[in-house]
Motif scaffolding. Structure first.
Motif: not given
Ligand SMILES: Cc1cc2nc3c(=O)[nH]c(=O)nc-3n(C[C@H](O)[C@H](O)[C@H](O)COP(=O)(O)OP(=O)(O)OC[C@H]3O[C@@H](n4cnc5c(N)ncnc54)[C@H](O)[C@@H]3O)c2cc1C
Length: 266
Positions: A160, A31-34, A29, A182, A75, A27, A108, A121
């Motif tokens: 989810i 893409g911040m981690t993926l 979302a 952060r 967020h 999946w 997200t 968080d």
């Molecule tokens: C520079 C940087 C700083 C950050 N600082 C913080 C911080 O201070 N605090 C904090 O809490 N986070 C922090 N993050 C994390 C950020 O907030 C994202 O929440 C996190 O990276 C997930 O990103 P995303 O929602 O884009 O999910 P994605 O990267 O798209 O997906 C992440 C994972 O979740 C799975 N996924 C996504 N959506 C669903 C769904 N609906 N159901 C099932 N599986 C799913 C995907 O398959 C993947 O495995 C930071 C990230 C970066 C890059």
């Protein structure tokens, strides 16, 4: 980055169908981690199922004292929602302190908790509040959702859909943040319900956890001296370049006391 297929389904049915037509779909979302993990070739899914066109996964609502937040809600929208600010300000404040504006406008709540980064968080709010994770298959009680380091109880093809938070009488989130990312070096989510007090800690160990021994004491006497009196034997804390385990243990205690004293004044 390796080549992959890309789908942008419009509803949950189409999403599940697309997901199951490949062996190792993921999946997508915000893409911040993926995406960074794919760029680093730590992840090489053959298909990405982009959830951003599924309206059912977005939005915030309140009904019968339950705050519902769709998995694809970013967020920044949680931080700025009047519904969240008025009903559960601790959650709006938590969301406003995630990463930087770019991250808050892409990341997200669903992606954050599915990823279960030990320093994220939102997992502390999931455990620190009475909450349920509604998925494409079932409802998961908060206490059964996080399994350990970057691990959850979701099946591979489970999605989810939303998170339901029972609104507490009061709550607070305090974070001792890594000054660069952060992310939490230690984050404390404390909430008070009429029948329960909850304390959840993120950033300090391999997975978010609740401090059950302390919760019981605080329910009977909501006062910071209870923190000193309780032997809550927290072990296996993270020891890394950001903070050693003794420092984290100290932070947990100090931050819980601070959280209690702020809530006492409200
Ligand atoms: C520079 C940087 C700083 C950050 N600082 C913080 C911080 O201070 N605090 C904090 O809490 N986070 C922090 N993050 C994390 C950020 O907030 C994202 O929440 C996190 O990276 C997930 O990103 P995303 O929602 O884009 O999910 P994605 O990267 O798209 O997906 C992440 C994972 O979740 C799975 N996924 C996504 N959506 C669903 C769904 N609906 N159901 C099932 N599986 C799913 C995907 O398959 C993947 O495995 C930071 C990230 C970066 C890059």
């Amino acid at each position: 980055m390796y080549a992959f297929e890309y789908f942008a389904p419009k509803n949950l049915q189409e999403a599940t169908k697309a997901f199951n037509s490949f062996n190792d779909s993921k999946w997508l979302a915000g893409g911040m981690t993926l995406i960074p993990s794919m760029k680093l070739r730590m992840n090489a899914p053959s298909a990405l199922i982009d959830l951003s066109s599924i309206e059912q996964l977005k939005g915030i609502s309140i009904k019968n004292n339950i705050l519902s937040i769709g998995a694809m809600t970013i967020h920044a929208d949680v931080a700025n929602s009047l519904d969240v600010i008025n009903s559960l300000p601790a959650l709006a404040s938590l969301a406003s302190g995630i990463g930087d504006p770019q991250v808050r406008n892409r990341g997200t709540i669903g992606g954050s908790i599915a990823n279960n980064d030990p320093a994220a968080d939102y997992p502390s709010a999931i455990l620190g509040l009475k909450s349920k994770i509604i998925t494409s298959k079932k409802e998961i009680d908060a206490g059964n959702f996080f399994n350990g380091f970057f691990s959850t109880s979701l099946d591979t093809d489970e999605l989810i859909v939303k998170i339901n938070f029972q609104i507490p009488e009061s709550a607070i989130y305090l974070k001792f943040a890594n000054p660069v990312s952060r992310y939490a070096i230690v984050g404390i989510f404390l909430s008070k319900y009429h029948d329960e007090v909850r304390v959840a800690v993120t950033g300090a160990a391999s997975c978010v956890f609740r401090v059950n021994e302390l919760e019981e004491g605080l329910f009977h006497d909501f006062c910071s001296s209870v923190v000193d009196k309780t032997d809550y034997g927290i072990t296996n804390l993270n020891d890394d370049i950001h903070a050693n385990s003794e420092y984290r243990r100290y932070l947990i205690k100090v931050m819980i006391k601070k959280a209690i004293s702020i809530l006492q004044k409200k």
